[in-house]
Each structure stands twice: as structure tokens, then as C-alpha cells.
Design an enzyme around this catalytic site. Structure first.
Site, short mmCIF file in Angstrom:
data_model
loop_
_atom_site.label_atom_id
_atom_site.label_comp_id
_atom_site.label_asym_id
_atom_site.label_seq_id
_atom_site.Cartn_x
_atom_site.Cartn_y
_atom_site.Cartn_z
N HIS A 1 -0.31 -4.83 19.52
CA HIS A 1 0.04 -4.61 18.29
C HIS A 1 0.82 -3.12 18.33
O HIS A 1 0.13 -2.28 19.10
CB HIS A 1 -0.91 -4.45 17.27
CG HIS A 1 -0.83 -4.27 16.08
ND1 HIS A 1 -0.56 -3.15 15.18
CD2 HIS A 1 -0.57 -5.31 14.97
CE1 HIS A 1 0.02 -3.42 14.02
NE2 HIS A 1 0.00 -4.83 13.74
N SER B 1 2.12 -5.39 3.57
CA SER B 1 3.42 -5.16 3.58
C SER B 1 4.31 -6.44 2.80
O SER B 1 5.36 -6.55 2.87
CB SER B 1 3.72 -5.34 5.20
OG SER B 1 3.13 -6.51 5.57
N CYS C 1 0.92 -1.24 0.04
CA CYS C 1 0.12 -0.05 -0.11
C CYS C 1 0.95 1.38 -0.03
O CYS C 1 2.14 1.15 0.01
CB CYS C 1 -0.97 -0.01 1.23
SG CYS C 1 0.10 0.02 2.90
N GLU D 1 0.88 -0.52 16.45
CA GLU D 1 0.07 0.33 16.01
C GLU D 1 -1.01 0.71 17.27
O GLU D 1 -1.08 1.92 17.60
CB GLU D 1 -0.89 0.29 14.76
CG GLU D 1 -1.80 1.15 14.33
CD GLU D 1 -2.68 1.07 13.34
OE1 GLU D 1 -3.70 1.72 13.24
OE2 GLU D 1 -2.34 0.07 12.54
N HIS E 1 3.91 1.66 11.83
CA HIS E 1 3.08 1.61 12.73
C HIS E 1 2.61 2.64 13.71
O HIS E 1 1.59 2.75 14.40
CB HIS E 1 3.23 0.09 13.54
CG HIS E 1 3.65 -0.93 12.71
ND1 HIS E 1 4.98 -1.27 12.55
CD2 HIS E 1 2.94 -1.87 11.85
CE1 HIS E 1 4.95 -2.33 11.61
NE2 HIS E 1 3.91 -2.68 11.29
N CYS F 1 -8.10 1.69 6.98
CA CYS F 1 -7.58 2.44 5.97
C CYS F 1 -8.03 1.79 4.54
O CYS F 1 -8.56 0.77 4.65
CB CYS F 1 -6.08 2.45 5.94
SG CYS F 1 -5.28 0.79 5.22
N SER G 1 -0.96 -7.90 10.57
CA SER G 1 -2.47 -7.81 11.22
C SER G 1 -3.21 -7.84 9.98
O SER G 1 -4.13 -8.65 9.79
CB SER G 1 -2.85 -6.61 11.87
OG SER G 1 -4.28 -6.53 12.22
#
Length: 334
Positions: free
Chosen positions: A144, A287, A31, A146, A94, A214, A243
């Protein structure tokens, strides 16, 4: 450029192999936020020389990390692992708690922030709601990076983590106004279920100005849903600690595919899983680079006469700006 150019059927002469149709879900793979983060590391190495330090995996993919290590990146978990040698440190895509850049400033370290702009948007909205007096309910997965980064934008106690619908049914936030935020890489359907519960319990719950999950996560899940019922197996290329990749595997099975597997790359994939099948699908987490999808297709071609079919549900043209120091060589870092 056609990203499936290397995935087309090869020359004739593979008679004897059973036929297999492979549906390539699109969009898939990198992305804009991941692409930006990797470029930040590469450009920092070009500008500052080696080593360039990176706090945490820049993105959750070992192939990417090892490729950057080969170029001179050194990955660490905490800033105290970095010597005072004047070389820069990069914060991963993240996001990080506020305490991390503060600690870098205290040591007068050069740093570049590769946080995905869409994660930064979640940070700013959480801050806005907090400043307005709301307690934040953060939907996400404990531990996580993030989630750690988002919770670390606000004072202790200002955010309550809600991981699933079961927790949403029992969570007891402090009295007063409530707002919610979400991790950007969640299952769209799971998040909707959690929000249904929260909204029933807290009708005045304030929402983000724009959805937190997102565009890339949403598009990749939609693409998998588009092929799921046609496939007897879906292969998701991505890391187990990614994730969005894990969610793609879950979405595939919930959308009607009998089986979905997560594989880091082609060498980890057993093509015999497709024995006796006529149609399988392939996707990749945000990713995972396209070369790893090509590896899986190459493994399948060892065993099958492969026909590729593209199934694309959205076109992605988003590009995020690089940090100012890498756009302007004379700008200061940090």
C-alpha cells in the site's frame, strides 16, 4: 450544509414500487485529508497552469482522478515520467518515501506535498522512535502506498511489516527496544487483535503518543457498526484499491449485516440486490465524494419507494491547512 439534501424522498406518485428504507451512515465520504489533497491539485492548476503532475493517484478514487485529469492534472507513478518543463509535481495524500522529494530536489523540480497530516504524524513518530534506538513494527498492508511511504522514512532494515495477527505471532524483530506504528486506514478491530498478540510477546513495546488509525477511519467504521444489525445489505461506495473503503465492507459483515458490497459508483450498482429486502445501509470510503452516494440512491429509486434515515455517530469539523506556497502566493515551492 445538509449533505443528504439530494437524497430525500422525491415527490409522490411512485405507487407500485416496493418500499425500502435506506440508512445513511454518517460520517461517510470525504475526510479532511482527502479534501485538502484535492484542493492542493486544483489550486496548483489555478496558480501554475497546466499541466500539473501528480505522483500516484492523489486519492484512491477514479471519479476524483478523472475529474482532476479533465482540469489538467497528469498522473504518473514515478518522477522519471515527468519532463523538465518547470511545472510542479504533487505527492499524493498517502505519503512518499524520503527518496522521492530528494530526487525532486536533485532535479530542481517544483513540488507540493499533499500527504495527509495524520500520515505525516505517523512518519514523525516512527522517526522519533528510531532516533531513540527502537526497531519499528509497522502494522499495515504490504505494497500500500502509505506503508511504502512510512517504511521509506527510515533506513532499510529499521522497520518490520506486520500484516495480521498470524504474522504478529511469528515475527522475529532484532534484539533491543521495540515500538509500533500503524497504517492510518486499518480496521480498528483487526489492529487491536494484532496489538494484543504483539503486546503479549513484547510487553515493553512502545506505543505512539496518539493512536495512528485516523479519526475518519474510526468514525466511518463506527457509523457502519451502528447500522449493521438493522440492515439486510450494506453498500459501501469506494474503490477496490481504497484501504479504508475495503475495511468498511469487512466491518459491516463482522458487525452483523448479512451481506455487504463495495461499488465504485451508482452505475456499477445493481439495485436488484435489494429485491425482497426492507432495510439497507449505505456508507462511503474517505476518498469517495457524496455525489457517488447520490448515484446509488438514484439507482435504488428506479426500483423502490425509498425512505431515507440518517444515522450519524460523530460530527467532523477538522480542517487541515494547505501547504504554505498555496496559502502565500509569494512563498517558494519545494
Amino acid at each position: 450544509m445538509d449533505q443528504t439534501a439530494n437524497l430525500r424522498p422525491g415527490t409522490p406518485g411512485t405507487a407500485g414500487k416496493p418500499p425500502l428504507t435506506v440508512l445513511l451512515a454518517g460520517p461517510r465520504g470525504f475526510c479532511a485529508g482527502v479534501d485538502r489533497a484535492i484542493k492542493i491539485v486544483e489550486l496548483a492548476i489555478e496558480r501554475y497552469g497546466t499541466p500539473v503532475y501528480v505522483r500516484h493517484e492523489i486519492v484512491h478514487n477514479r471519479f476524483v482522478v478523472e475529474g482532476l485529469q479533465a482540469k489538467g492534472a497528469v498522473f504518473v507513478e514515478e518522477l522519471d515520467e515527468i519532463p523538465d518543463d518547470g511545472q510542479p509535481v504533487i505527492f499524493s495524500a498517502h505519503g512518499v518515501p524520503r527518496s522521492v522529494p530528494a530526487a525532486a530536489d536533485a532535479r530542481q523540480m517544483l513540488y507540493l506535498d499533499a500527504t495527509c497530516p495524520l500520515v505525516s504524524k505517523v512518519h514523525r513518530e516512527a522517526e522519533r522512535h528510531h532516533a531513540g534506538g527502537s526497531h519499528i513494527l509497522l502494522i499495515g498492508h504490504a505494497g500500500h502506498p502509505e506503508v511504502v511511504g512510512t517504511m521509506g522514512q527510515l533506513p532499510p532494515g529499521a522497520v518490520t511489516l506486520v500484516e495480521d495477527a498470524e504474522q504478529a505471532a511469528t515475527v522475529e524483530p532484532p534484539p533491543g527496544p521495540l515500538a509500533y506504528a500503524t497504517q492510518t486506514t486499518l480496521s480498528v478491530d483487526d489492529t487491536a487483535e494484532v496489538l494484543d498478540v504483539l503486546r503479549r510477546r513484547f510487553p515493553d513495546l512502545s506505543a505512539p503518543v496518539k493512536e495512528d488509525i485516523c479519526y475518519a477511519t474510526t468514525n466511518r467504521q463506527a457509523a457502519v457498526k451502528a447500522i449493521a444489525e438493522r440492515c439486510e445489505l450494506i453498500v459501501v461506495v469506494g474503490a477496490a484499491n481504497s484501504s479504508n473503503s475495503v475495511r468498511l465492507r469487512e466491518v459491516a459483515e463482522r458487525a452483523g449485516c448479512p451481506r455487504a458490497v463495495l461499488v465504485p459508483r451508482g452505475r456499477d450498482f445493481d439495485p436488484a440486490l435489494a429485491d425482497g429486502l426492507s432495510t439497507i445501509g449505505i456508507s462511503a470510503g474517505a476518498s469517495a465524494p457524496e455525489v457517488l452516494v447520490e448515484e446509488v440512491v438514484a439507482r435504488l429509486r428506479e426500483r423502490f419507494e425509498v425512505t431515507i434515515e440518517d444515522v450519524t455517530v460523530a460530527e467532523e469539523k477538522i480542517i487541515f491547512n494547505l501547504p504554505r506556497p498555496l496559502r502565500n502566493p509569494r512563498a517558494a515551492v519545494g
